[in-house]
Structures are given as structure tokens and as C-alpha cells.
Design a protein around this motif. Structure first.
Motif, PDB file in Angstrom:
ATOM      1  N   VAL A   1     -18.800 -27.480 -28.950  1.00  0.00           N
ATOM      2  CA  VAL A   1     -18.537 -28.867 -29.349  1.00  0.00           C
ATOM      3  C   VAL A   1     -17.258 -28.898 -30.188  1.00  0.00           C
ATOM      4  O   VAL A   1     -16.816 -27.861 -30.695  1.00  0.00           O
ATOM      5  CB  VAL A   1     -19.718 -29.453 -30.165  1.00  0.00           C
ATOM      6  CG1 VAL A   1     -20.979 -29.548 -29.327  1.00  0.00           C
ATOM      7  CG2 VAL A   1     -19.963 -28.650 -31.427  1.00  0.00           C
ATOM      8  N   PRO A   2     -16.673 -30.069 -30.351  1.00  0.00           N
ATOM      9  CA  PRO A   2     -15.484 -30.164 -31.205  1.00  0.00           C
ATOM     10  C   PRO A   2     -15.790 -29.665 -32.624  1.00  0.00           C
ATOM     11  O   PRO A   2     -16.783 -30.063 -33.238  1.00  0.00           O
ATOM     12  CB  PRO A   2     -15.163 -31.659 -31.207  1.00  0.00           C
ATOM     13  CG  PRO A   2     -15.767 -32.179 -29.943  1.00  0.00           C
ATOM     14  CD  PRO A   2     -16.997 -31.355 -29.722  1.00  0.00           C
ATOM     15  N   GLN A   3     -14.927 -28.808 -33.123  1.00  0.00           N
ATOM     16  CA  GLN A   3     -15.128 -28.120 -34.398  1.00  0.00           C
ATOM     17  C   GLN A   3     -15.389 -29.061 -35.569  1.00  0.00           C
ATOM     18  O   GLN A   3     -16.219 -28.777 -36.423  1.00  0.00           O
ATOM     19  CB  GLN A   3     -13.896 -27.259 -34.681  1.00  0.00           C
ATOM     20  CG  GLN A   3     -13.892 -26.585 -36.019  1.00  0.00           C
ATOM     21  CD  GLN A   3     -12.621 -25.782 -36.242  1.00  0.00           C
ATOM     22  OE1 GLN A   3     -11.737 -25.736 -35.400  1.00  0.00           O
ATOM     23  NE2 GLN A   3     -12.530 -25.148 -37.391  1.00  0.00           N
ATOM     24  N   TYR A   4     -14.702 -30.168 -35.628  1.00  0.00           N
ATOM     25  CA  TYR A   4     -14.807 -31.037 -36.802  1.00  0.00           C
ATOM     26  C   TYR A   4     -15.800 -32.179 -36.607  1.00  0.00           C
ATOM     27  O   TYR A   4     -15.979 -33.001 -37.504  1.00  0.00           O
ATOM     28  CB  TYR A   4     -13.424 -31.590 -37.169  1.00  0.00           C
ATOM     29  CG  TYR A   4     -12.469 -30.470 -37.511  1.00  0.00           C
ATOM     30  CD1 TYR A   4     -12.599 -29.763 -38.694  1.00  0.00           C
ATOM     31  CD2 TYR A   4     -11.465 -30.100 -36.623  1.00  0.00           C
ATOM     32  CE1 TYR A   4     -11.750 -28.710 -39.001  1.00  0.00           C
ATOM     33  CE2 TYR A   4     -10.606 -29.046 -36.930  1.00  0.00           C
ATOM     34  CZ  TYR A   4     -10.751 -28.357 -38.112  1.00  0.00           C
ATOM     35  OH  TYR A   4      -9.915 -27.316 -38.417  1.00  0.00           O
ATOM     36  N   GLY A   5     -16.480 -32.210 -35.470  1.00  0.00           N
ATOM     37  CA  GLY A   5     -17.420 -33.290 -35.204  1.00  0.00           C
ATOM     38  C   GLY A   5     -18.616 -33.297 -36.133  1.00  0.00           C
ATOM     39  O   GLY A   5     -18.987 -34.353 -36.663  1.00  0.00           O
ATOM     40  N   LEU A   6     -19.241 -32.142 -36.311  1.00  0.00           N
ATOM     41  CA  LEU A   6     -20.441 -32.084 -37.157  1.00  0.00           C
ATOM     42  C   LEU A   6     -20.126 -32.414 -38.614  1.00  0.00           C
ATOM     43  O   LEU A   6     -20.806 -33.265 -39.214  1.00  0.00           O
ATOM     44  CB  LEU A   6     -21.135 -30.731 -37.026  1.00  0.00           C
ATOM     45  CG  LEU A   6     -22.484 -30.612 -37.722  1.00  0.00           C
ATOM     46  CD1 LEU A   6     -23.479 -31.633 -37.181  1.00  0.00           C
ATOM     47  CD2 LEU A   6     -23.035 -29.198 -37.556  1.00  0.00           C
TER      48      LEU A   6
END
Length: 178
Positions: free
Chosen positions: A143-148
């Protein structure tokens, strides 16, 4: 702008699959679609919040966040897309700004207050669900690294904004009574 959606009813999902932006077909109940759906629902709740009377700076912030959420959903729908660190840094700046003048909490508060603050609380809880769904997807796929961290900070910001909206409207917070 190019015409991206020439047909809304395609019937391609009638058997329980949906298409990602890269053309891949996935089951509608898969973790990626759950995460995309929760982010979309959160964005819709922010749209309802924007129908309320808000200070201009809060309105501008909500619109900015709606664009970020659309980008995050897009990055999940098209796994090659990026969701960049600058979005997370923007969130951190907004948190610091709106938290600076709020009185410290000495007790939990109940969701509510003005209609706008109550809607903001609903958005906050949906942000928490979107965070859980995103995290579940992250256990299975890249998943996109900064999403969480973005979703985590967003729920914090929304809580702060609930308090700020009530404060600026002269509405006292309802403290939880043990």
C-alpha cells in the motif's frame, strides 16, 4: 479535461467483481475494495460537513483533505500511483495549528455539540474505520507508504476540529460522566 467516464452503467460488476484503474479485476469484497470504499465514504462525510456553516479556514482545510482522500483512493485503485509524504506533513501542520489554542482535555468528551461538530465526529469515526481497513489491506498487499499515518493523523485532526468548531460557535463540550 478528457471525458474519463463515458458510461456509468457498464454491467461489468454484475457478477461481483470490479475493475481497478490498471484494468485488473478483483472481487468486490476484497480488502483493497473495502479500503477504497471506506476512504470514499469518509470523503462523502466530509462533503456533508462542508454543507454546514464553517469558518473559511476550516472549509479550505476540508476541501484540501477531500482532494488528498481522492488521491489516496486513487493510489489504491492504481497501485503504481503515489501518495506522497507532503500530504502527511500538511496534516501535521494543520494538527499543530488547530490544537494550539484548545484547552487541555481533563476528561473524555461525548460526540456532539453543534450540528457541524457532530458531523465532524461522524467523519472522525469513519476515518478510524478507513484506517483499520487500510491497515488490514497493508497486511496482505503493498500500500502507499504514507497512507496509514495520514489516516491516523486525519482522525486526530477531525477530533481537534470537532472541539474547535464547538469552541468557535460558543458550544460547550459535553464531558463524559463516570
Amino acid at each position: 479535461m478528457a471525458n474519463r467516464l463515458s458510461k456509468i452503467v457498464t454491467r461489468t460488476g454484475d457478477k461481483g467483481t470490479t475493475g481497478l484503474a490498471d484494468g485488473t479485476r478483483v472481487e468486490k469484497h476484497c480488502a483493497r475494495i473495502h479500503a477504497i470504499g471506506s476512504i470514499d465514504e469518509l470523503n462523502s462525510h466530509l462533503g456533508v460537513l462542508l454543507a454546514e456553516t464553517l469558518l473559511d479556514d476550516v472549509r479550505d482545510l476540508m476541501l484540501h483533505i477531500q482532494h488528498d482522500l481522492f488521491d489516496l483512493g486513487g493510489a489504491l485503485a492504481y497501485p503504481a500511483a503515489q501518495f506522497t509524504e507532503d500530504k502527511l506533513l500538511y496534516m501535521d501542520t494543520a494538527i499543530a495549528h488547530y490544537n494550539a489554542d484548545l484547552p487541555p482535555l481533563k476528561e473524555f468528551i461525548l460526540p456532539g455539540g453543534t450540528r457541524a461538530a457532530a458531523q465532524c465526529h461522524v467523519a472522525r469515526t469513519v476515518a478510524r474505520r478507513a484506517e483499520r481497513d487500510f491497515n488490514a489491506l497493508a497486511q496482505l498487499e503493498t500500500v502507499p507508504q504514507y497512507g496509514l499515518p495520514y489516516l491516523n493523523r486525519l482522525s486526530d485532526l477531525l477530533f481537534i476540529l470537532c472541539r474547535e468548531i464547538n469552541r468557535t460557535m460558543g458550544q460547550k463540550e459535553t464531558l463524559w460522566q463516570r
